[in-house]
Structure formats: C-alpha cells, structure tokens
Scaffold this motif. Structure first.
Motif, PDB file in Angstrom:
ATOM      1  N   MET A   1     -54.724 -15.381  55.705  1.00 17.91           N
ATOM      2  CA  MET A   1     -55.255 -16.705  55.437  1.00 17.91           C
ATOM      3  C   MET A   1     -55.980 -16.708  54.112  1.00 17.91           C
ATOM      4  N   ALA A   2     -57.297 -16.692  54.211  1.00 19.39           N
ATOM      5  CA  ALA A   2     -58.107 -16.897  53.022  1.00 19.39           C
ATOM      6  C   ALA A   2     -58.512 -15.576  52.410  1.00 19.39           C
ATOM      7  N   GLU A   3     -58.629 -15.590  51.121  1.00 23.19           N
ATOM      8  CA  GLU A   3     -59.186 -14.443  50.451  1.00 23.19           C
ATOM      9  C   GLU A   3     -60.566 -14.819  49.947  1.00 23.19           C
ATOM     10  N   VAL A   4     -61.352 -13.829  49.515  1.00 25.94           N
ATOM     11  CA  VAL A   4     -62.702 -14.119  49.073  1.00 25.94           C
ATOM     12  C   VAL A   4     -62.652 -15.071  47.895  1.00 25.94           C
ATOM     13  N   GLY A   5     -63.496 -16.095  47.932  1.00 20.97           N
ATOM     14  CA  GLY A   5     -63.481 -17.104  46.889  1.00 20.97           C
ATOM     15  C   GLY A   5     -63.867 -16.528  45.543  1.00 20.97           C
ATOM     16  N   GLU A   6     -63.343 -17.167  44.505  1.00 23.42           N
ATOM     17  CA  GLU A   6     -63.656 -16.726  43.153  1.00 23.42           C
ATOM     18  C   GLU A   6     -64.835 -17.518  42.629  1.00 23.42           C
ATOM     19  N   SER A   7     -65.810 -16.844  42.078  1.00 24.54           N
ATOM     20  CA  SER A   7     -66.995 -17.511  41.555  1.00 24.54           C
ATOM     21  C   SER A   7     -66.655 -18.290  40.301  1.00 24.54           C
ATOM     22  N   SER A   8     -67.269 -19.457  40.193  1.00 20.49           N
ATOM     23  CA  SER A   8     -67.071 -20.245  38.977  1.00 20.49           C
ATOM     24  C   SER A   8     -68.224 -20.052  38.011  1.00 20.49           C
ATOM     25  N   GLY A   9     -68.943 -18.943  38.155  1.00 24.81           N
ATOM     26  CA  GLY A   9     -70.007 -18.609  37.219  1.00 24.81           C
ATOM     27  C   GLY A   9     -71.386 -19.009  37.669  1.00 24.81           C
ATOM     28  N   SER A  23     -59.776 -21.943  62.404  1.00 24.66           N
ATOM     29  CA  SER A  23     -59.426 -22.298  63.781  1.00 24.66           C
ATOM     30  C   SER A  23     -58.446 -21.293  64.371  1.00 24.66           C
ATOM     31  N   ASP A  24     -57.712 -20.601  63.511  1.00 30.16           N
ATOM     32  CA  ASP A  24     -56.767 -19.576  63.954  1.00 30.16           C
ATOM     33  C   ASP A  24     -57.470 -18.225  63.897  1.00 30.16           C
ATOM     34  N   SER A  25     -57.716 -17.614  65.047  1.00 32.84           N
ATOM     35  CA  SER A  25     -58.500 -16.375  65.125  1.00 32.84           C
ATOM     36  C   SER A  25     -57.780 -15.175  64.516  1.00 32.84           C
ATOM     37  N   ARG A  26     -56.511 -15.314  64.129  1.00 25.68           N
ATOM     38  CA  ARG A  26     -55.794 -14.194  63.508  1.00 25.68           C
ATOM     39  C   ARG A  26     -56.291 -13.920  62.091  1.00 25.68           C
ATOM     40  N   TYR A  27     -57.016 -14.892  61.532  1.00 22.84           N
ATOM     41  CA  TYR A  27     -57.452 -14.759  60.152  1.00 22.84           C
ATOM     42  C   TYR A  27     -58.961 -14.528  60.097  1.00 22.84           C
ATOM     43  N   PRO A  28     -59.436 -13.832  59.051  1.00 23.68           N
ATOM     44  CA  PRO A  28     -60.883 -13.529  58.950  1.00 23.68           C
ATOM     45  C   PRO A  28     -61.673 -14.734  58.450  1.00 23.68           C
ATOM     46  N   ASP A  29     -62.985 -14.679  58.671  1.00 24.33           N
ATOM     47  CA  ASP A  29     -63.873 -15.704  58.142  1.00 24.33           C
ATOM     48  C   ASP A  29     -63.941 -15.595  56.622  1.00 24.33           C
ATOM     49  N   VAL A  30     -64.199 -16.706  55.967  1.00 23.90           N
ATOM     50  CA  VAL A  30     -64.476 -16.699  54.526  1.00 23.90           C
ATOM     51  C   VAL A  30     -65.984 -16.682  54.356  1.00 23.90           C
ATOM     52  N   GLU A  31     -66.526 -15.555  53.892  1.00 27.66           N
ATOM     53  CA  GLU A  31     -67.969 -15.428  53.716  1.00 27.66           C
ATOM     54  C   GLU A  31     -68.365 -15.932  52.330  1.00 27.66           C
ATOM     55  N   ILE A  32     -69.414 -16.747  52.282  1.00 30.94           N
ATOM     56  CA  ILE A  32     -69.844 -17.376  51.032  1.00 30.94           C
ATOM     57  C   ILE A  32     -71.223 -16.851  50.665  1.00 30.94           C
ATOM     58  N   SER A  33     -71.283 -16.133  49.513  1.00 29.35           N
ATOM     59  CA  SER A  33     -72.554 -15.580  49.051  1.00 29.35           C
ATOM     60  C   SER A  33     -72.911 -16.072  47.660  1.00 29.35           C
ATOM     61  N   LEU A  34     -72.125 -17.014  47.122  1.00 23.81           N
ATOM     62  CA  LEU A  34     -72.394 -17.587  45.807  1.00 23.81           C
ATOM     63  C   LEU A  34     -72.854 -19.019  45.973  1.00 23.81           C
ATOM     64  N   ASP A  35     -73.695 -19.481  45.044  1.00 22.96           N
ATOM     65  CA  ASP A  35     -74.154 -20.865  45.101  1.00 22.96           C
ATOM     66  C   ASP A  35     -73.034 -21.847  44.767  1.00 22.96           C
ATOM     67  N   GLU A  36     -71.994 -21.351  44.106  1.00 22.10           N
ATOM     68  CA  GLU A  36     -70.826 -22.189  43.816  1.00 22.10           C
ATOM     69  C   GLU A  36     -69.596 -21.300  43.847  1.00 22.10           C
ATOM     70  N   ILE A  37     -68.582 -21.692  44.562  1.00 24.50           N
ATOM     71  CA  ILE A  37     -67.417 -20.823  44.750  1.00 24.50           C
ATOM     72  C   ILE A  37     -66.164 -21.656  44.942  1.00 24.50           C
ATOM     73  N   VAL A  38     -65.042 -21.145  44.409  1.00 24.20           N
ATOM     74  CA  VAL A  38     -63.740 -21.779  44.596  1.00 24.20           C
ATOM     75  C   VAL A  38     -62.990 -21.005  45.675  1.00 24.20           C
TER      76      VAL A  38
END
Length: 462
Positions: A1-9, A23-38
């Motif tokens: 599914m999702a890969e780690v978001g890319e920071s926009s600086g 919603s599909d448990s086969r895929y991992p959560d997207v963890e957000i540690s940046l104040d702004e992320i794509v």
C-alpha cells in the motif's frame, strides 16, 4: 500500500504525531512524524503504479491537520469530494479515500496520537463490578437512580417498588442499603453510562428480556422526586431508625397545609421539582392532568397548578402554563436554531421554500403535525421519548416542541422536488453522510455546497 511520505521541507516533529490507518489490514500504517508531508500510495489494481495523492500539514493546535489533494483526481474526506489542490481540515477519526473510487483506491482513518503532555494527563479509571450492582436485586443497575442524602444507587424499578411499599407501611422512606431517611431521589445519567459500558464489556452480566420488561413495568421515577421525611405539616421532627437529623422546613408546595381541588399533601406525599421554575408540586399518578413532558420525561408544573386554579405567589415558585402544554396549542414564529443539524444554510433554504409557497411557518408545521397524527411519517429519528405515542394532543415542554419542529421540517424539505428549491440549492449534490455529516459543522463551504437534508448514502453506488 503506502510508503513513508516524502517531506516537503517542513520542520520535523519530535515524535510520530499521527497515523493513516488503512481499512485493509494487509497493509501497514502510514506513520507521520513531519509537520508537512506528501503521501504516496499504491493503486490496488496495479502492482507497480504509485499515486502521489495528498499533502498533510499539521495544525498549530496539534489536534488536527489540513489535507490537500495533490492528485489529478478527486479524493474523498469524510464523504466530501475534494478536487485537485483543494484543502480541508481533518481531525482524529476522519475517513479518507485516496481516489475517486472506493473500489480501486485505499481508504484510511486519520488518527492523531497523544503527545507526551497529553499522555501524562490521561487517567484510566477502573471500577469493581460489585460496586455497580443494586443491593435489592444484586444485578448491574438498570436505569440507575440515586437517593440522598446517602447517595446510594439502585435500579429504577427496584427502588420504585421499595418506595411504593415504604409509603404503605412507614411514615418515612428509608434507604434499602443504609436505612438513612431518603429525602430525594433522581435518575443518574452519569452512572447509567457506566452501567452500559460494563454490560458492553461483559455480556454475561446482562439480564434477560423478561427481567428487563418486569423492571420497566415497576419503574415510576421519571424525574427528580422530593420525598417527605415523615414530618408533620407543622414541622415536627420525625424519628428515623438511624436518628438522622431531618430538615424541619415545610415543603415549598401550596398544597402542603392548604387544600386545593379536593387534595392536600400529607406526610407521605412525594413531590416533583419543576424543571422550568424549580418549584414543587405533589406527585399524583391518579389524575388526568399531565405533570411530565412526554418528550423528555422531565416534570413541569404549569399545567398542574393551572388545573388546580392556583396562581403565582411570592411564597411558592410556579411557572406559566405556556412552558408546558399540548403540541397543538404551541405556536412557532421562527425556525429553531437546532433545525437541520444546526446548519444555517439549510435553514435559510427552508425559509425560502416556505415563502415561495406563500405560507407561514405555523401553517407548514400544522400541516405536518396532521401528517404525524395520521402516521404518515417515519418516526425512527424523532428525537423525543415515547415517539410512537406522540400526537397533537401530547403535552410537551418548549424545548421538546422545538425538537419536534426540527424533525418535521426535515420531512417538509425532503418532500419538495429539487426543481422547486431556490436556485442556489436546486443543483447541489447530496452529501454522502446526509444529515449525519460532521463536516458541515466546521466546514462552512461544505455546509453550503452540499445538500445535507437527505439520508446518509455512504457506501452505496453514487
């Protein structure tokens, strides 16, 4: 599914502050540690394609964020269509679909994680189930009531039956648990919620339907009751089995000591406290004069004192009959602020619809009350107690009457064909979440651009 978001600086945070949970448990959560992320995701029907579809920016309050659609297609946020480059505020629990079709694109739930300060403030409260049981029936409270001054708790049905029998045998009503003289009893909505949570956690503690039906048949406590402490009307001190001190002041009711309409309160008379003025009246179940609002079960004294021909005086509080009367006798001159789920845009449209018909609000409501009487309206969502029993002759307080007006205006609106709506409303698409939409309360543009006077259709084919 999702890969780690890319920071926009943007400046990174000290911790993971949010997640996109698929919603599909086969895929991992997207963890957000940046104040702004794509965020980029895979498209479910392709094994190679990536889809850069949104930018999430943390809000200054740290409890919400802004999501911007970075894809060429529409995305859905809480059932609202978000076009390319448009933004909307998201909060913990918001539902997000990464494309225009739920069948082909992943859906997420946005979760805001508690920060270190929040974690320190969280308090987990545990409760021994034995402390949530009625000492009369030894089961989890059902429609719990609390007595005072001892503050012990019982099932409504259990204590109602105890109250009835005590009145037949004693001059004072004693607490079943500690034998203190009971001076007051009322429903406890806070403990009611706790009892419900306990039963959700352990279904084995639930009673059978037959037991619940019997308890409900016994229950007579609908609002706050003031129970006589066994003193005479002259204020003599009553003797109790625990030598409780009893207030000698007389009950603030005109019929305590004076006869009106052939009735005078005695030492065992239970009193109701009016929810409008705070005054007292005797609780009388054997008369035809209503004392409780059928919409909320609260006690109101206006109709009772009017029937007794007792007027207002400086020594006793009592409210006007206008605070509590049959539905057919109420009048309305403005649309309640609660109508259409507090959506002012929908209220204005309804006002225009009524004006286009050349009618008044009172005319429209009278027509729909007649439809209610004829059972032409689905009462499932009526926000009143005893909904199936409500007629034009049912006595209600002003607050419940406004709730009824709001309910009837919903049916009035959906009865109007789209092409008969004002121009600014006739071309709007229905919101997926309809009247249940939460976004309409905090997103002014969404509240205006989508029709919310409709049933939720989220999940059905659009």
């Amino acid at each position: 599914m999702a890969e780690v978001g890319e920071s926009s600086g943007a400046k990174p945070s000290c911790e993971i502050w949010a997640k996109l949970v698929p919603s599909d448990s086969r895929y991992p959560d997207v963890e957000i540690s940046l104040d702004e992320i794509v965020i980029c995701s895979e498209i479910m029907f392709s094994s190679t394609d990536k889809w850069k579809w949104c930018k999430i920016t943390r809000s200054s309050d740290h409890s919400s964020a802004t999501i911007q659609n970075k894809s060429s297609n529409a995305i859905f946020v809480d059932g609202t269509v978000i076009q390319a480059e448009d933004t909307v505020v998201i909060r913990c629990g918001s539902e997000i679909t990464s494309g225009p079709d739920k069948e082909g694109y992943l859906s997420y739930r946005f979760n805001v994680l508690p920060g270190p300060e929040t974690c320190q403030k969280q308090l987990k409260i545990s409760m021994d189930v034995e402390h949530a049981k009625c000492c009369i029936c030894l089961n989890i409270w059902h429609e719990v009531v609390t007595v005072s001054p001892c503050f012990h708790n019982f099932c409504n049905g259990c204590f109602s039956e105890w109250l009835r029998r005590s009145q037949e045998k004693r001059s004072s009503v004693l607490c079943p648990q500690c034998r203190a003289v009971v001076q007051f009893v009322g429903r406890n909505h806070f403990l009611l919620n706790i009892a419900e949570e306990i039963l959700k956690a352990d279904s084995s503690l639930k009673r059978s339907d037959e037991e619940v039906a019997i308890l409900n048949s016994y229950a007579t406590i609908r609002s706050n009751l003031v129970v006589s402490s066994g003193k005479s009307l002259r204020g003599k001190r009553a003797r109790s089995e625990v030598n409780e001190a009893v207030d000698d002041s007389p009950l603030p009711c005109p019929q305590c000591g004076t006869e009106f309409g052939g009735f005078r309160c005695n030492q065992n008379t239970i009193h109701l406290q009016c929810q409008a003025c705070g005054g007292m009246m005797p609780s009388r179940t054997n008369i035809s004069v209503p004392q409780h609002c059928s919409g909320c079960d609260k006690a109101f004294c206006g109709a009772y004192w009017n029937a007794q021909r007792v007027g207002h005086s400086d020594s006793h509080r009592m409210c006007s009959r206008e605070t509590f009367k049959p539905i057919s006798e109420h009048t309305v001159s403005r649309i309640p602020t609660s109508a259409h789920e507090n959506n002012r845009h929908e209220q204005v449209i309804t006002e225009k619809c009524i004006a286009q018909l050349g009618r008044t609000l009172q005319d429209v409501i009278a027509e729909w009350i007649a439809k209610l009487n004829n059972r032409e309206i689905d009462r499932t969502r009526m926000p009143l107690n005893h909904a199936e029993m409500i007629t034009s002759g049912t006595p209600t307080c002003n607050n419940c009457y406004e709730k009824l007006i709001s309910f009837l205006l919903y049916w009035f609106r959906i009865s109007i064909p789209k092409n008969h709506l004002p121009p600014e409303a006739s071309n709007r698409e229905n919101c997926w979440y309809g009247y249940a939409c939460r976004t309409q309360h905090h997103n002014e543009e969404h509240a205006r651009k989508r029709n919310h006077v409709c049933r939720p259709t989220k999940g059905s084919n659009m």
